[in-house]
Structure formats: structure tokens, C-alpha cells
Design an enzyme around this catalytic site. Structure first.
Site, PDB file in Angstrom:
ATOM      1  N   GLU A  13       2.346  -0.851  55.269  1.00  0.00           N
ATOM      2  CA  GLU A  13       2.403  -0.817  53.796  1.00  0.00           C
ATOM      3  C   GLU A  13       2.637   0.558  53.193  1.00  0.00           C
ATOM      4  O   GLU A  13       3.124   0.653  52.065  1.00  0.00           O
ATOM      5  CB  GLU A  13       1.134  -1.432  53.199  1.00  0.00           C
ATOM      6  CG  GLU A  13       1.017  -2.939  53.398  1.00  0.00           C
ATOM      7  CD  GLU A  13       0.341  -3.335  54.714  1.00  0.00           C
ATOM      8  OE1 GLU A  13       0.101  -2.443  55.552  1.00  0.00           O
ATOM      9  OE2 GLU A  13       0.068  -4.533  54.897  1.00  0.00           O
ATOM     10  N   GLY A  31      -0.218  -9.450  56.024  1.00  0.00           N
ATOM     11  CA  GLY A  31      -0.900 -10.727  55.828  1.00  0.00           C
ATOM     12  C   GLY A  31      -1.216 -11.455  57.128  1.00  0.00           C
ATOM     13  O   GLY A  31      -2.231 -12.149  57.221  1.00  0.00           O
ATOM     14  N   GLY A  47       3.231 -10.632  53.539  1.00  0.00           N
ATOM     15  CA  GLY A  47       3.146 -11.449  52.339  1.00  0.00           C
ATOM     16  C   GLY A  47       4.520 -11.601  51.704  1.00  0.00           C
ATOM     17  O   GLY A  47       5.494 -10.993  52.146  1.00  0.00           O
ATOM     18  N   ASP A 105      -3.942  -3.756  53.218  1.00  0.00           N
ATOM     19  CA  ASP A 105      -4.978  -4.623  52.651  1.00  0.00           C
ATOM     20  C   ASP A 105      -5.417  -5.703  53.632  1.00  0.00           C
ATOM     21  O   ASP A 105      -5.445  -5.461  54.837  1.00  0.00           O
ATOM     22  CB  ASP A 105      -4.501  -5.200  51.302  1.00  0.00           C
ATOM     23  CG  ASP A 105      -3.316  -6.147  51.441  1.00  0.00           C
ATOM     24  OD1 ASP A 105      -2.650  -6.151  52.490  1.00  0.00           O
ATOM     25  OD2 ASP A 105      -3.052  -6.912  50.486  1.00  0.00           O
TER      26      ASP A 105
HETATM   27  C1  QUE Z   1       5.729  -3.556  54.589  1.00  0.00           C
HETATM   28  C2  QUE Z   1       5.263  -4.813  54.326  1.00  0.00           C
HETATM   29  C3  QUE Z   1       6.036  -5.953  54.628  1.00  0.00           C
HETATM   30  C4  QUE Z   1       7.303  -5.771  55.182  1.00  0.00           C
HETATM   31  C5  QUE Z   1       7.764  -4.487  55.434  1.00  0.00           C
HETATM   32  C6  QUE Z   1       6.978  -3.396  55.140  1.00  0.00           C
HETATM   33  C7  QUE Z   1       5.592  -7.301  54.369  1.00  0.00           C
HETATM   34  C8  QUE Z   1       6.488  -8.366  54.645  1.00  0.00           C
HETATM   35  C9  QUE Z   1       7.741  -8.112  55.212  1.00  0.00           C
HETATM   36  C10 QUE Z   1       8.720  -9.121  55.519  1.00  0.00           C
HETATM   37  C11 QUE Z   1       9.530  -8.978  56.635  1.00  0.00           C
HETATM   38  C12 QUE Z   1      10.494  -9.943  56.936  1.00  0.00           C
HETATM   39  C13 QUE Z   1      10.657 -11.044  56.132  1.00  0.00           C
HETATM   40  C14 QUE Z   1       9.827 -11.168  55.019  1.00  0.00           C
HETATM   41  C15 QUE Z   1       8.885 -10.218  54.721  1.00  0.00           C
HETATM   42  O1  QUE Z   1       8.103  -6.827  55.474  1.00  0.00           O
HETATM   43  O2  QUE Z   1       4.451  -7.521  53.890  1.00  0.00           O
HETATM   44  O3  QUE Z   1       9.984 -12.241  54.210  1.00  0.00           O
HETATM   45  O4  QUE Z   1      11.604 -11.997  56.410  1.00  0.00           O
HETATM   46  O5  QUE Z   1       6.119  -9.637  54.372  1.00  0.00           O
HETATM   47  O6  QUE Z   1       7.441  -2.140  55.384  1.00  0.00           O
HETATM   48  O7  QUE Z   1       4.035  -4.964  53.771  1.00  0.00           O
END
Ligand code: QUE
Length: 350
Positions: free
Chosen positions: A138, A115, A67, A146
């Protein structure tokens, strides 16, 4: 539909096709992406022109990393309104997919976390490739697993889902097949041809998948399955860490080291969430529970600190509060899981 929208929803042949299109963020979901997907799915569910729904992503890297974590943290640091709105709409989409009346296909050709798991797991066909990396990470940012994690992970054999939830372990395609996360495996080099064939003849999807099905190889986690079944069977997170300490294997020591880096609050939240998810009467009931948790934890210290340490500053040195498992009391957990005022509770789409 515009070419630069964050998600492209259109009908191709007899297929409703949803292409995640936010490559600069590994297709991490925003509120507006969830709204667009929900609108398309609702329009297609009664449209006889659509026989099947396909989820894929644009560009090379990642199916969906999760997300829009920065938005959630910014909101959580303030009044939390936009964060709660995101969860509300995302979980409605997850639940709509769970009971969708037409065949659905998710092409997890890359990183599939958080997500992205909420989109892929309710699909009937869940395709993995050698580029698939699956995780529910998470606990590392003080959030919680979730998008139905409490439902899916608690239904996996031998406490393997609890192991995934607590450690945030990243697994590849063969393990995804072992756990039922993926229904099929193909080489990524075959994906473009397979998509074209399904778009041309969605009714033939089963045959088409069988024709390109390849061998994902041996699942590495099978080597530790008995150990996980034994060591993650405890009645509390403390019981599990005690079992890992007593086990005196290199693998058990590695798991303890990993767990020591995670949010103690989230470890206990996830443990209780999976317990409740495993006995939930319906997926919708369970999503109402996850929404209560999300509405609370998004405003708590550990999430804001986890995002700071892992996503923003990248020092990977979060200072959790409460700092250890013993300090995460029953009252704190009861507060996180408590019902919301009735006007704030989550409900599925009508
Ligand atoms: C836990 C998470 C997320 C995460 C890392 C975690 C997550 C998420 C991202 C993420 C990774 C790369 C991206 C970005 C988001 O990393 O939900 O925009 O370029 O979206 O340890 O829940």
C-alpha cells in the site's frame, strides 16, 4: 448461492467453504463479497454442522490481490462514503475472523496482498505453496497497510514486518514461513487432493497437513535479517533512511531506492500505525484506529494519485504531496489518526 456470485459460500460435508470468485480482478474484495462472507461466518459459528471453515479461490491465478481499489479511489475523489462503508464492513469481517470460535484455513495458493492478508492472517491454518506471493504494497499507492497490518506486522521479529510495510516487498513461501505468515507449505500440485481430504474429514486436518507438508526451501530474507534488525530499529522513518544511507551496502542502497518511490505520507502513517498496533490492547481497538486512518487517507491526494499512477495510467510515476518526508508534519499525521465524531467511529460486530 449462485455459480456467478463474487464469492461462493456453502457447506460441503462438515466444512463451511468460502471460495473467492472474482478471477478477472485477482479476487480483489468488494463490499458485497465482504458482506456475503460475514453472513456465512455468522451463520456457521453456531451451526453444529460446520466444524471448520476453508478459504480458497476459483480458477488458476491469485488468492486475493487486495481490495476494489478503483471503487475506493472513485469514492475517495467524491464524498468517500462508499470507501468508508467498504472499510467498515471489511474490518468487521477481519475482526470476526480474528475471534472466530472454529478452526479456519486459508489456502494462499497465489498472490496474497492487502485484503487477502486480512482474510488469511487471522486463520489458524495458513497454507502457502510455491505459487504464493505475499505483500502489503500500500505505500506504493498512498493507502496504508490496513486489514490489521499494524497488528500483525508489528509482532514479527527483528522489524521484518516494518520492512514489509514500508518497502511493500513481495516475498515467497519460505519467507512467509520464517515470519509466521504461513503455518504450512505444500506443493500446489497437492492442493486439490489436500482440499478433498479435508472436506472429507476436517477433524483430521492436522494429520492431513503433516502428510503433505513439503520443504519450502531456504528463506531468502534470512540473509538480511540481522541487517533489517539493525537498520529498521530507528525511531522515525527519517532515522531508518539515515541508517540505510550510512550502511553503504548494495542491499541497503536498493531499499533506499525502493523507499524513494513510495508515498512519504504513507511511510510515516505506516510507521506510526505499527508503533500503535504493537501496543494496542485488543485487535478490535486496533481496527478502530485503522478505520480512522482509512477514512482520512482515502480522500487525500496521495491515494488518488497513487491509484492513477500504478493502477489506472500505469506510468508508475506518482507525484506525491507532500513530496518528501520532511514535509509530512506531525500536525498532518495527528489529523489522520484523530478520533472521528463518535457516530462515525468503527465498532466490531456485536
Ligand atoms: C497496492 C494495493 C493493491 C494493488 C496494488 C498495490 C490492491 C489491489 C490490487 C489489484 C491487483 C490486481 C487486480 C485488482 C486489484 O493491486 O489492493 O483488481 O486485478 O486490489 O500497489 O493495495
Amino acid at each position: 448461492m449462485t455459480q456467478d456470485a463474487e464469492v461462493l459460500c456453502r457447506i460441503e460435508g462438515r466444512v463451511g467453504r468460502i471460495t473467492l470468485n472474482r478471477p478477472q480482478a485477482l479476487h480483489a474484495l468488494t463490499t458485497s463479497m465482504c458482506r456475503l462472507m460475514t453472513g456465512a461466518l455468522l451463520a456457521w459459528q453456531d451451526d453444529p454442522a460446520v466444524e471448520l471453515v476453508m478459504f480458497d479461490h476459483s480458477g488458476e491465478r491469485g488468492f486475493c490481490a487486495g481490495g476494489d481499489i478503483r471503487m475506493l479511489a472513485d469514492s475517495g475523489a467524491g464524498d468517500g462514503k462508499l470507501a468508508r462503508e467498504f472499510f467498515f464492513i471489511e474490518y468487521r469481517l477481519n475482526e470476526l475472523l480474528f475471534r472466530y470460535p472454529k478452526p479456519t484455513l486459508a489456502i494462499m495458493d497465489g498472490v496474497t496482498m492487502g485484503g487477502g492478508v486480512g482474510l488469511a492472517q487471522p486463520c489458524r491454518y495458513r497454507l502457502a505453496t510455491e505459487r504464493t506471493t505475499f505483500a502489503m504494497p500500500e505505500t506504493g499507492i498512498g493507502l496504508f497497510p490496513d486489514v490489521g497490518g499494524g497488528w500483525y506486522l508489528s509482532r514479527m521479529p527483528d522489524h521484518l514486518g516494518l520492512w514489509l510495510a514500508l518497502t511493500g516487498a513481495r516475498i515467497k513461501a519460505a519467507d512467509c514461513e520464517l515470519l509466521g505468515i504461513a503455518t504450512d507449505f505444500v506443493q500446489s500440485a497437492q492442493v486439490a487432493d489436500l482440499k478433498a481430504a479435508i472436506l472429507a474429514d476436517p477433524a483430521a486436518i492436522e494429520t492431513l497437513l503433516t502428510e503433505v507438508e513439503a520443504d519450502a526451501g531456504r528463506p531468502p530474507i534470512a540473509q538480511h535479517q540481522d541487517e533489517i534488525a539493525r537498520l529498521f530499529a530507528g525511531d522515525s522513518v527519517e532515522a531508518i533512511t539515515a541508517a540505510l544511507e550510512a550502511a553503504e551496502s548494495d542491499w541497503a542502497r536498493d531499499q533506499l531506492r525502493v523507499l524513494a518511490t513510495k508515498s512519504p505520507q504513507t511511510l510515516k502513517v505506516a510507521f506510526r500505525q505499527l508503533r500503535l498496533g504493537g501496543t494496542a490492547k485488543s485487535f478490535a481497538d486496533h481496527m478502530a484506529l485503522e478505520y480512522r486512518i482509512g477514512a482520512r487517507v482515502v480522500q487525500r491526494h496521495d491515494f488518488l494519485e497513487g491509484v492513477r499512477a500504478v493502477i489506472v495510467d500505469k506510468d508508475n510515476a506518482p507525484k506525491w504531496n507532500p513530496p518528501d518526508l520532511e514535509s509530512v508534519g506531525k500536525e498532518l499525521l495527528d489529523g489522520i489518526f484523530a478520533a472521528l465524531p463518535s457516530e462515525d467511529e468503527w465498532s466490531p460486530l456485536p
